[in-house]
Design an enzyme around this catalytic site. Sequence first.
Site, PDB file in Angstrom:
ATOM      1  N   TYR A  57      19.173  36.680  20.959  1.00 39.63           N
ATOM      2  CA  TYR A  57      17.644  37.041  21.087  1.00 39.63           C
ATOM      3  C   TYR A  57      16.963  35.631  20.447  1.00 39.63           C
ATOM      4  CZ  TYR A  57      18.137  41.919  21.852  1.00 39.63           C
ATOM      5  OH  TYR A  57      18.598  43.131  22.341  1.00 39.63           O
ATOM      6  N   SER A 162      27.105  48.303  23.279  1.00 38.47           N
ATOM      7  CA  SER A 162      25.851  48.334  23.770  1.00 38.47           C
ATOM      8  C   SER A 162      26.326  48.012  25.309  1.00 38.47           C
ATOM      9  CB  SER A 162      24.739  47.432  23.425  1.00 38.47           C
ATOM     10  OG  SER A 162      23.872  47.320  24.345  1.00 38.47           O
ATOM     11  N   GLY A 219       8.134  46.438  31.302  1.00 33.32           N
ATOM     12  CA  GLY A 219       6.730  46.434  31.488  1.00 33.32           C
ATOM     13  C   GLY A 219       6.490  46.562  33.040  1.00 33.32           C
ATOM     14  N   PHE A 222       4.540  49.139  35.135  1.00 36.00           N
ATOM     15  CA  PHE A 222       2.837  48.935  35.248  1.00 36.00           C
ATOM     16  C   PHE A 222       2.651  47.914  36.161  1.00 36.00           C
ATOM     17  CE2 PHE A 222       4.320  49.940  30.699  1.00 36.00           C
ATOM     18  CZ  PHE A 222       3.479  51.136  30.595  1.00 36.00           C
TER      19      PHE A 222
HETATM   20  P1  NAP Z   1      10.027  47.675  27.049  1.00 31.63           P
HETATM   21  O1  NAP Z   1       9.011  48.712  26.353  1.00 31.63           O
HETATM   22  O2  NAP Z   1      10.597  48.375  28.178  1.00 31.63           O
HETATM   23  O3  NAP Z   1       9.042  46.509  27.519  1.00 31.63           O
HETATM   24  C1  NAP Z   1       8.444  45.843  26.587  1.00 31.63           C
HETATM   25  C2  NAP Z   1       7.309  44.975  27.495  1.00 31.63           C
HETATM   26  O4  NAP Z   1       6.512  45.832  28.265  1.00 31.63           O
HETATM   27  C3  NAP Z   1       6.314  43.990  26.599  1.00 31.63           C
HETATM   28  O5  NAP Z   1       6.597  42.847  27.169  1.00 31.63           O
HETATM   29  C4  NAP Z   1       5.121  44.752  26.617  1.00 31.63           C
HETATM   30  O6  NAP Z   1       4.331  43.919  26.522  1.00 31.63           O
HETATM   31  C5  NAP Z   1       5.074  45.339  27.709  1.00 31.63           C
HETATM   32  N1  NAP Z   1       4.198  46.618  27.951  1.00 31.63           N
HETATM   33  C6  NAP Z   1       4.261  47.634  27.315  1.00 31.63           C
HETATM   34  N2  NAP Z   1       3.242  48.589  27.547  1.00 31.63           N
HETATM   35  C7  NAP Z   1       2.649  47.911  28.486  1.00 31.63           C
HETATM   36  C8  NAP Z   1       1.652  48.425  29.094  1.00 31.63           C
HETATM   37  N3  NAP Z   1       0.776  49.471  28.864  1.00 31.63           N
HETATM   38  N4  NAP Z   1       0.991  47.464  30.185  1.00 31.63           N
HETATM   39  C9  NAP Z   1       1.696  46.646  30.656  1.00 31.63           C
HETATM   40  N5  NAP Z   1       2.728  46.019  29.742  1.00 31.63           N
HETATM   41  C10 NAP Z   1       3.312  46.707  28.695  1.00 31.63           C
HETATM   42  O7  NAP Z   1      10.975  47.183  26.110  1.00 31.63           O
HETATM   43  P2  NAP Z   1      11.893  45.849  26.065  1.00 31.63           P
HETATM   44  O8  NAP Z   1      11.346  44.906  25.280  1.00 31.63           O
HETATM   45  O9  NAP Z   1      12.538  45.594  27.364  1.00 31.63           O
HETATM   46  O10 NAP Z   1      13.220  46.325  25.337  1.00 31.63           O
HETATM   47  C11 NAP Z   1      13.168  47.042  23.964  1.00 31.63           C
HETATM   48  C12 NAP Z   1      13.974  46.429  23.187  1.00 31.63           C
HETATM   49  O11 NAP Z   1      15.270  46.878  23.612  1.00 31.63           O
HETATM   50  C13 NAP Z   1      14.188  44.981  22.979  1.00 31.63           C
HETATM   51  O12 NAP Z   1      13.114  44.463  21.987  1.00 31.63           O
HETATM   52  C14 NAP Z   1      15.775  45.066  22.560  1.00 31.63           C
HETATM   53  O13 NAP Z   1      15.509  45.250  20.846  1.00 31.63           O
HETATM   54  C15 NAP Z   1      16.306  46.158  23.349  1.00 31.63           C
HETATM   55  N6  NAP Z   1      16.969  45.629  24.199  1.00 31.63           N
HETATM   56  C16 NAP Z   1      18.582  45.550  24.260  1.00 31.63           C
HETATM   57  C17 NAP Z   1      19.165  45.344  25.444  1.00 31.63           C
HETATM   58  C18 NAP Z   1      20.650  45.230  25.506  1.00 31.63           C
HETATM   59  O14 NAP Z   1      21.208  44.804  26.339  1.00 31.63           O
HETATM   60  N7  NAP Z   1      21.092  46.068  24.508  1.00 31.63           N
HETATM   61  C19 NAP Z   1      18.335  44.633  26.511  1.00 31.63           C
HETATM   62  C20 NAP Z   1      17.027  44.596  26.483  1.00 31.63           C
HETATM   63  C21 NAP Z   1      16.323  44.979  25.433  1.00 31.63           C
HETATM   64  P3  NAP Z   1       3.299  43.808  24.913  1.00 31.63           P
HETATM   65  O15 NAP Z   1       4.296  43.309  24.061  1.00 31.63           O
HETATM   66  O16 NAP Z   1       2.280  42.918  25.463  1.00 31.63           O
HETATM   67  O17 NAP Z   1       2.836  45.064  24.539  1.00 31.63           O
END
Ligand code: NAP
Length: 304
Positions: A57, A162, A219, A222
């Site tokens: 990251y 993962s 996101g 949305f």
């Molecule tokens: P997510 O919850 O699907 O997406 C988060 C994004 O959505 C952020 O940019 C957030 O913006 C936005 N968001 C949330 N609520 C919203 C709303 N009501 N309206 C518009 N946009 C909204 O999660 P993710 O960040 O993709 O993944 C979560 C975690 O999973 C990561 O931090 C990481 O730790 C892990 N991950 C692991 C892998 C893997 O391969 N193992 C891959 C991807 C992710 P704001 O910040 O502005 O709220």
Amino acid sequence: MNCVEKVLMAPQGPAFSQLVQGYWRLGAWDMNAQARLSFLKAHVEMGITTVDHAAIYDAGGCESLFGEALKLDPAMRDQIEIVSKFGINGIAQTPGEQRVSHYDSSKQAILESTDNSLRRLGVQQLDTLLVHRPDFLMDADQVAEAFSELKQSGKVKHFGVSNFTAAQFDLLQSRLDAPLVTNQVEINPMHFAVLENGVCDQLQQYRVRPMAWSCLAGGGIFSEQTEQARRLRGTLTELIDELGATSIEQVIFAWVLKHPCNPVGIIGSGKIDRVKEAVGALALQMNTEQWYRVWVASKGFAVP
Ligand code: NAP
């Protein structure tokens, strides 16, 4: 507000909070070290004590930013479970560059990556270390050797994977003394291949909980303008009132967490109000028909 409970991730595995705070996007949150610490304390206060990191990251930048915040209040270390991952070697591309980003799960790479994560986070031990993505060249014996060394030295307590298929999970498990404690996989109403390809069946069979990443499709639920996204937004909006929820986010988290493989959900937002919304989902009761309405809205056709 302290309503997120701890759950056992696997037989003999660690306890994680049922919602986990993801730190992949930390670099974009535009917080100084004090604000990062306040954010950490705020979600720990709600019971979200498990944090998800990875060496890749921001090329280590996210772990460093987190470590900097933790240094302001080292006692916080004992209140959280730190998960990190190894295995993706990102290569910054420059003109004329021949090298490519690749996976590396050799013993030496695992040991080096873990040392680097510990140094950046400023901690002595990771609670859980995951193989970030399946490496086509993975030699399970070498991974097992590295895990054994990391366990003996006290640098890592538990291990998991993962984005593994069920077969890859079994292969690695066959070489290990201790159980893999999770498979961190994408689960959301737009992407749920793991519900169909045997990964979640295997985890349910072994009583190992997945960590669900991108519960909100990053996101995309949305913002995307596809037919699928529009159908989903319509159905999810109907369900807000039916479930007594306050937002689409809550309905989505309730949908992800209802699966009987018992996922823990990783939150991706850096906004504490959105983290609170996710916590509210834990009180919702989604029935089977409602769960399938989301499935049908996603697929665009009825179950056979
Ligand atoms: P997510 O919850 O699907 O997406 C988060 C994004 O959505 C952020 O940019 C957030 O913006 C936005 N968001 C949330 N609520 C919203 C709303 N009501 N309206 C518009 N946009 C909204 O999660 P993710 O960040 O993709 O993944 C979560 C975690 O999973 C990561 O931090 C990481 O730790 C892990 N991950 C692991 C892998 C893997 O391969 N193992 C891959 C991807 C992710 P704001 O910040 O502005 O709220």
